[in-house]
Design an enzyme around this catalytic site. Structure first.
Site, PDB file in Angstrom:
ATOM      1  N   ASP A 155       4.379  23.536  -1.193  1.00 34.43           N
ATOM      2  CA  ASP A 155       5.503  23.671  -1.471  1.00 34.43           C
ATOM      3  C   ASP A 155       5.847  22.956  -0.966  1.00 34.43           C
ATOM      4  OD1 ASP A 155       5.584  23.584   1.789  1.00 34.43           O
ATOM      5  OD2 ASP A 155       7.786  24.320   2.297  1.00 34.43           O
TER       6      ASP A 155
ATOM      7  N   HIS B  66      -7.281  -5.822  -0.798  1.00 35.92           N
ATOM      8  CA  HIS B  66      -6.439  -4.837  -0.607  1.00 35.92           C
ATOM      9  C   HIS B  66      -5.177  -5.258   0.530  1.00 35.92           C
ATOM     10  CE1 HIS B  66      -3.540  -0.859  -0.526  1.00 35.92           C
ATOM     11  NE2 HIS B  66      -3.616  -1.060   0.851  1.00 35.92           N
TER      12      HIS B  66
ATOM     13  N   SER C 214       1.112  -1.100   0.090  1.00 41.09           N
ATOM     14  CA  SER C 214       0.620   0.018   0.082  1.00 41.09           C
ATOM     15  C   SER C 214       0.871   1.038   0.012  1.00 41.09           C
ATOM     16  CB  SER C 214      -0.891  -0.235   1.725  1.00 41.09           C
ATOM     17  OG  SER C 214      -1.711   0.931   1.526  1.00 41.09           O
TER      18      SER C 214
END
Length: 432
Positions: free
Chosen positions: A357, A410, A143
């Protein structure tokens, strides 16, 4: 280094130091922890190293017992390092108890900006030099650990012998808005499949939501169970046994009392560990930041994009007599109101959501020229990571081989025992 045994394996604790800010290597240092695991039969063998990067963000490496899940297969070929990524487990943990030492919310946000995949990979590089003497090693990323592995391929491919990724091929350029715009339809499909399997849960979920809409419940430990928090139990639907787990939670929700039916203590106690972020607060605080790059804020993307999918509006569903839609791997501002582990970090999370940023995480040109053997398990209709994004990225990484499967959800690398890791090793080694 302390060594000890569990059934079939030898474990060794490793402690490392690394710069807090890799841009300032002479500055503050933090301590990192990794647990080495070797097969008892090969404890003295000169095996190559494999470092495991857990999913998350914000999750410590799984605490296996013996040769659980994929670990027995990996220790046939490797010395395995289960790394607690920075900020988790025993690696400079970051939470409501430790972060005030950094100062106010702005200082905390600036500090946590150093806990993304780019810093984790540079930690790995510092550790690799110490463990392997500079030799390349294999990375297994589950993951978010796969996101880190993809960043690794983008920045230091010469350090990698092989890369194995399970449910974690990220989009190289999607903004968080794009991630959640693709996620909500997948979540809806998982909820619809759950209700098709357990139609009795439609009424059960509505009944619980109606009760919570009247009066949120105060769970043990101070968590406030609101309707929105109840909906977020849908996060379990991304695992192989998640639908059954949710069903058993819902069937045990009410108990008859002298005052009528009330939410049972058993239900409240069972949902608390699923919903609370006390054990992994960085999962919530940094979740959208794992997608951030290129000058745009995430700005609570999951919350904003949810408005495009009115079927997830609980009040509307209850008013229109429609099934309640559970949600999935989405983080919202209200998480920082209902969870006592997150409340002190609300302003810090707001500042991170507004940050612009963020450095780029991936280098498409370098990935297109990749020479490292890479194999990735892509789970069909994975609730957490978009399959189309994963396959698009797979096509952008030269030589990457995929195994696309609907046998697992998953959590396939854990649920499959040795099978997923065995298949990926065979793909990477050109044995299949």
């Amino acid at each position: 280094m302390a060594s000890y045994r569990q059934p079939g394996v030898v474990l060794t604790d490793h402690h490392f130091t690394a710069p807090l800010d890799h841009g300032d290597p002479a500055g503050e240092q933090i301590e990192l922890y990794g647990r080495e695991v070797t097969s008892a039969a090969h404890a003295d063998a000169d095996l190559p190293w494999l470092v495991y990067l857990e999913g998350g963000p914000g999750n410590a490496a799984r605490r296996f017992v013996g040769k659980q899940a994929w670990l027995g297969r990996a220790t046939q070929d490797f010395r395995v390092l289960l790394l607690d990524q920075r900020g988790t487990g025993r690696s400079a943990p970051q939470n409501r108890q430790t972060l005030p030492q950094r100062g106010g919310p702005q200082s905390q946000a600036d500090h946590l900006a150093l806990f993304r995949a780019d810093s984790i990979v540079r930690d790995c590089e510092a550790i690799r030099q110490r463990l392997t003497g500079g030799a390349p090693w294999t990375v297994l990323g589950q993951s978010f650990g796969g996101f880190c592995a993809t960043h690794y391929l983008s920045t230091a491919p010469e350090s990698l012998h092989t890369v194995l990724i399970t449910g974690g091929l990220p989009s190289l350029d999607a903004h968080a808005d794009d991630v959640y715009r693709a996620a909500y339809p997948r979540i809806r499909r998982k909820v619809e499949a759950h209700y098709a399997r357990y139609p009795q849960d439609v009424e059960r979920a509505r009944r619980i939501a109606e009760r919570l809409a009247e009066q949120p419940a105060q769970l043990p430990g101070g968590y406030t169970l609101t309707v929105e928090a109840f909906q977020s139990l849908g996060i379990v639907l991304g695992g192989g046994e998640g639908s059954h787990q949710l069903h058993y939670l819902l069937e045990n929700a009410f108990v008859r009392t002298a005052a009528g039916h009330e939410l049972s203590d058993a239900f409240q106690e069972a949902v608390r560990p699923i919903l609370s972020f006390a054990a992994n607060p960085l999962y919530a605080v940094l979740h959208e930041a794992i997608y951030a790059q290129g000058g745009r804020p995430t700005a609570w993307a999951a919350e904003r994009v949810r408005a495009e999918f009115p079927e997830f509006d609980a009040a509307k569903a209850l008013a229109d007599d429609q099934p309640l839609m559970f949600t999935g791997e989405t983080i919202h501002p209200w998480h920082f109101e209902v969870d006592p582990a997150l409340r002190p970090l609300r302003e810090t999370a707001e500042l991170l959501a507004g940050r612009t940023d963020w450095a780029p995480l991936y280098d498409p040109a370098l990935l297109a020229a990749n020479e490292v053997p890479v194999a990735a398990a892509v789970y069909h209709d994975d609730m957490y990571v978009d399959t189309d994004d994963s396959l698009r990225t797979a096509r952008g990484v030269r030589g990457l081989r995929t195994w696309v499967t609907d046998e697992y959800e998953h959590d396939g690398v854990r649920a499959s025992g040795p099978r997923v890791v065995d298949r990926l090793l065979a793909l990477a080694r050109q044995e299949l």
